[in-house]
Design an enzyme around this catalytic site. Structure first.
Site, short mmCIF file in Angstrom:
data_model
loop_
_atom_site.label_atom_id
_atom_site.label_comp_id
_atom_site.label_asym_id
_atom_site.label_seq_id
_atom_site.Cartn_x
_atom_site.Cartn_y
_atom_site.Cartn_z
N HIS A 68 -131.30 52.06 31.31
CA HIS A 68 -131.30 52.77 30.03
C HIS A 68 -130.45 52.02 29.02
O HIS A 68 -129.43 51.42 29.37
CB HIS A 68 -130.75 54.19 30.20
CG HIS A 68 -131.71 55.11 30.88
ND1 HIS A 68 -131.31 56.25 31.54
CD2 HIS A 68 -133.06 55.06 31.01
CE1 HIS A 68 -132.37 56.87 32.05
NE2 HIS A 68 -133.43 56.16 31.74
N ARG A 112 -140.08 52.06 36.89
CA ARG A 112 -141.24 52.58 36.18
C ARG A 112 -142.49 52.03 36.85
O ARG A 112 -142.44 50.99 37.51
CB ARG A 112 -141.19 52.19 34.71
CG ARG A 112 -139.94 52.69 33.97
CD ARG A 112 -139.92 52.19 32.54
NE ARG A 112 -138.77 52.70 31.80
CZ ARG A 112 -137.60 52.06 31.71
NH1 ARG A 112 -137.44 50.89 32.32
NH2 ARG A 112 -136.59 52.58 31.03
#
Length: 314
Positions: free
Chosen positions: A260, A103
């Site tokens: 995740h 990210r």
């Protein structure tokens, strides 16, 4: 509407009134799920912290629809085009977003100690959900990253020479290791050009590069490349996951690299594997096959006009 009106007193209203108000936001006002959740959080805080009367269970609450959007994924050629247009530090950060699946904020918050250039690994500290993970460091960026770190180290030496060179530290570590903020291993991989002032202490410290610097550079590169997709920096992370699955890596490996919480989140990237759509070949493409052309010669002729010419024999 019964319940929350201009003259309504919240202390005199209960769970049923709150449920009716929240349902009206979804049914009558058509707000998004995020707006309804924000209103719910505000009301829960009002009743619990201000009125000191926590709300119970809501009966008959209609929740706003949560749309499911597919991620914007760039092709390999599009990624190469965008990265080829970018320059300097924004290009290096974008290469890590695509090559490591980071990210944007995870990349900008990297510290020197989080990089292992020999093993080709990046340790992401305190990622989304405050979870650590290890992801791959692409070999193609090792050389540029080493040269970048040499420049960052020179900047750090200049800061130390004038009595600065300290960076913000994780909570608790500054009290345990008071000199760690000036150590090389704790420095940002992508430091900001200017120092900032810490609000509690008033000390001048160097923060990491701001997200808008990379976002503006990436947006300009997408426009310059002529790409019509609504791509953002996060699209490079989506492309990282999709291209790994196209290369044959299993979903569990990609799930761990992305960090995740649930593998079902990673499953969304299976929508563009190998072929378009769901990996299904359209029946229209079979109309130009040899066994079918004889049945529909006129249609086949028109379709051939739309197809690119075959490659000449070598």
């Amino acid at each position: 509407m019964c319940g929350f009106t201009a003259c309504a007193i919240p202390a005199e209203l209960g769970e049923r009134d709150v449920a009716r108000f929240l349902s009206s936001l979804a049914v009558e006002s058509g707000v998004s799920a995020a707006t309804q959740n924000q209103a719910l959080a505000a009301l829960l805080f009002l009743y619990q912290a201000v009125l000191e009367r926590p709300l119970g269970a809501f009966q008959g609450l209609v929740r706003a629809h949560q749309p499911k959007r597919l991620p914007v994924v760039l092709t390999r050629d599009e990624v190469a085009a965008v990265l080829g247009v970018m320059q300097g530090t924004p290009q290096l950060v974008a290469a890590l977003l695509y090559g490591s699946g980071l990210r944007l904020l995870e990349a900008l918050q990297l510290r020197v100690k989080d990089l292992d250039l020999r093993r080709g690994e990046i340790v992401v500290r305190g990622g989304k959900g405050d979870r650590d993970r290890v992801t791959v460091l692409p070999a193609i960026v090792v050389g540029p990253l080493e040269r970048h770190l040499d420049a960052v180290r020179a900047l750090h030496q200049e800061d130390l020479a004038r009595g600065a060179g300290r960076v913000p530290m994780p909570a608790g570590l500054l009290h345990k290791y008071p000199n760690a903020a000036a150590e090389w291993r704790w420095q940002w991989v992508f430091p900001a050009r200017r120092e900032g002032v810490e609000v509690p202490t008033g000390e001048r410290r160097r923060h990491h590069l701001h997200e808008t610097v990379i976002q503006r550079a990436f947006r300009a590169a997408v426009q310059q490349s002529g790409i019509s997709k609504r791509a953002t920096c996060h699209s490079l992370r989506h492309s990282f996951a999709t291209h790994l699955l196209e290369d044959g890596y299993d979903i569990r490996t990609v799930h761990e690299l992305l960090g995740h919480r649930d593998v079902s989140t990673t499953m969304i990237y299976t929508h563009v594997l190998n072929l378009g759509g769901r990996g299904v070949r359209s029946p229209a493409d079979r109309l130009v096959e040899p066994g079918v052309i004889a049945v529909v010669p006129r249609l086949a002729g028109r379709l051939r006009q739309l197809l690119p010419p075959p490659n000449p024999p070598r």
